[in-house]
Design an enzyme around this catalytic site. Structure first.
Site, PDB file in Angstrom:
ATOM      1  N   VAL A 140    -107.382  20.082  -5.620  1.00  0.00           N
ATOM      2  CA  VAL A 140    -106.919  21.141  -4.474  1.00  0.00           C
ATOM      3  C   VAL A 140    -106.095  22.166  -4.838  1.00  0.00           C
ATOM      4  O   VAL A 140    -105.545  23.039  -4.285  1.00  0.00           O
ATOM      5  CB  VAL A 140    -106.482  20.100  -3.229  1.00  0.00           C
ATOM      6  CG1 VAL A 140    -107.951  19.701  -2.691  1.00  0.00           C
ATOM      7  CG2 VAL A 140    -105.540  19.108  -3.792  1.00  0.00           C
ATOM      8  N   LYS A 158     -94.749  15.205   3.050  1.00  0.00           N
ATOM      9  CA  LYS A 158     -95.763  15.065   4.496  1.00  0.00           C
ATOM     10  C   LYS A 158     -94.770  15.729   5.500  1.00  0.00           C
ATOM     11  O   LYS A 158     -95.381  16.181   6.475  1.00  0.00           O
ATOM     12  CB  LYS A 158     -95.708  13.556   4.847  1.00  0.00           C
ATOM     13  CG  LYS A 158     -96.920  12.833   3.851  1.00  0.00           C
ATOM     14  CD  LYS A 158     -98.031  13.639   3.943  1.00  0.00           C
ATOM     15  CE  LYS A 158     -99.456  12.653   3.407  1.00  0.00           C
ATOM     16  NZ  LYS A 158    -100.553  13.595   3.246  1.00  0.00           N
ATOM     17  N   ALA A 194    -105.884   1.118   6.720  1.00  0.00           N
ATOM     18  CA  ALA A 194    -106.261   0.551   5.218  1.00  0.00           C
ATOM     19  C   ALA A 194    -107.009   1.230   4.455  1.00  0.00           C
ATOM     20  O   ALA A 194    -108.132   1.555   4.724  1.00  0.00           O
ATOM     21  CB  ALA A 194    -107.037  -0.828   5.662  1.00  0.00           C
ATOM     22  N   TYR A 199     -93.237  11.520  -1.416  1.00  0.00           N
ATOM     23  CA  TYR A 199     -94.249  11.458  -0.436  1.00  0.00           C
ATOM     24  C   TYR A 199     -93.624  11.923   1.092  1.00  0.00           C
ATOM     25  O   TYR A 199     -94.276  12.696   1.849  1.00  0.00           O
ATOM     26  CB  TYR A 199     -94.667   9.985  -0.346  1.00  0.00           C
ATOM     27  CG  TYR A 199     -96.019   9.835   0.527  1.00  0.00           C
ATOM     28  CD1 TYR A 199     -97.217  10.522   0.326  1.00  0.00           C
ATOM     29  CD2 TYR A 199     -95.841   9.089   1.691  1.00  0.00           C
ATOM     30  CE1 TYR A 199     -98.475  10.221   0.948  1.00  0.00           C
ATOM     31  CE2 TYR A 199     -97.041   8.994   2.440  1.00  0.00           C
ATOM     32  CZ  TYR A 199     -98.158   9.352   2.106  1.00  0.00           C
ATOM     33  OH  TYR A 199     -99.372   9.108   2.840  1.00  0.00           O
TER      34      TYR A 199
END
Length: 302
Positions: free
Chosen positions: A74, A169, A198, A165
């Site tokens: 990507v 985000k 999960a 992260y």
């Protein structure tokens, strides 16, 4: 309310496993033609394999749906452009983009290398930017588009050991806010999903009994809503374990301080008023804050 997908075509990134797989299968079940994109790397971003994406395509076809596999990274502009071209040549158009691909390289900030920080930002942020850019003009020309970013509570609220992260985000929320404004007049709705489920990324972090209720399918129900014909725009929809909530960025009404009062001491003395939630609201764009402050200043001057 009837949720519909009328002859829609979707690209789902990171769709070889976990949430992406669940999203791709559910969209296909609703009649959406799906490009199952997955580089096939590890959770931390190493390696590549087409096996996972091909397996999901087989599942979709076995259930009577239509899908093709794609292994584009990507973050690779050329490969992503070729993926979009393949989608259009195969299915005629692209209506939905689900930016789901991501990696983890968790460490506390003082132990984290800048390379690990950059790599996570590159995949989550630039990966979403690259894929969205590749479909943006096509969606504008057709007067229709549904783009879904994938955020996380790690970005919205913070999570120890995930500075890279979390930063990535939260950046996607900012991207959504601007693209919502730019795409609205062209029929492009941009939303953000904030999931907890999960997946490979949660293995070893959450007790087994808890993981049993954190199904990817419960999150995918929210994705289907954000990507459908009737979807809203500029919504952060949190989902997990059957729970659904909206995350909102609001601003308090605040105060005005005259020129002689504009000191840190005065701000500290007025902090209770600044934090007062009465009149708190969501602003439509960045100018809303500027106009509010300027109006307060002009009113004070008489």
């Amino acid at each position: 309310m009837s949720i519909s997908f009328n002859d829609r075509v979707a690209i789902v990134t990171g769709a070889g496993a976990g949430l992406g797989r669940s999203h791709a299968l559910a969209l296909a079940k609703r009649g959406v033609k799906v490009v199952v994109n997955d580089l096939g790397g590890s959770v931390s971003g190493e390696g590549a394999s087409s096996e996972a994406a091909l397996k999901v395509v087989e599942e979709i076809k076995a259930a009577g749906g239509e899908a093709i596999a794609n292994g584009a990274n990507v973050t690779d502009e050329k490969a992503v452009a070729e993926m979009v071209s393949e989608a259009i040549s195969t299915f005629g158009h692209v209506d939905i983009l689900v930016n789901n691909a991501g990696i983890l390289r968790d460490k506390s900030f003082h132990k984290m290398s800048l390379d690990d920080f950059r790599m996570v930002m590159e995949v989550h942020v630039m990966g979403s930017v690259t894929c969205t850019k590749a479909v943006w003009d096509h969606m504008r020309e057709r007067g229709y588009g549904r783009v879904v970013m994938t955020s996380s509570s790690s970005g919205l609220y913070g999570n120890f050991g995930q500075s890279n992260y979390g930063a990535a985000k939260m950046a996607l929320v900012g991207l959504m806010n601007v693209l919502h404004l730019e795409g609205g007049s062209k029929g492009i709705h941009v939303n953000t999903l904030a999931p907890t489920a999960a997946t490979r990324m949660t293995e070893g972090l959450i007790p087994e009994e808890v993981l049993k209720v954190m199904t990817p399918e419960s999150v995918t129900a929210a994705l289907l809503y954000l990507a459908c014909d009737e979807a809203p725009s500029r919504l952060i929809l949190a989902a997990g374990a059957g729970g659904y909530a909206a995350t909102r960025i609001t601003e308090t009404e605040g105060i005005y301080l005259g020129e002689s009062e504009q000191t840190p001491e005065a701000i500290a003395a007025k902090m209770d008023e600044i934090l007062n939630e009465d009149g708190e609201k969501m602003l439509e764009d960045g100018s809303g804050q500027t106009m509010k402050f300027v109006q307060k200043a002009m009113a004070a001057r008489g």
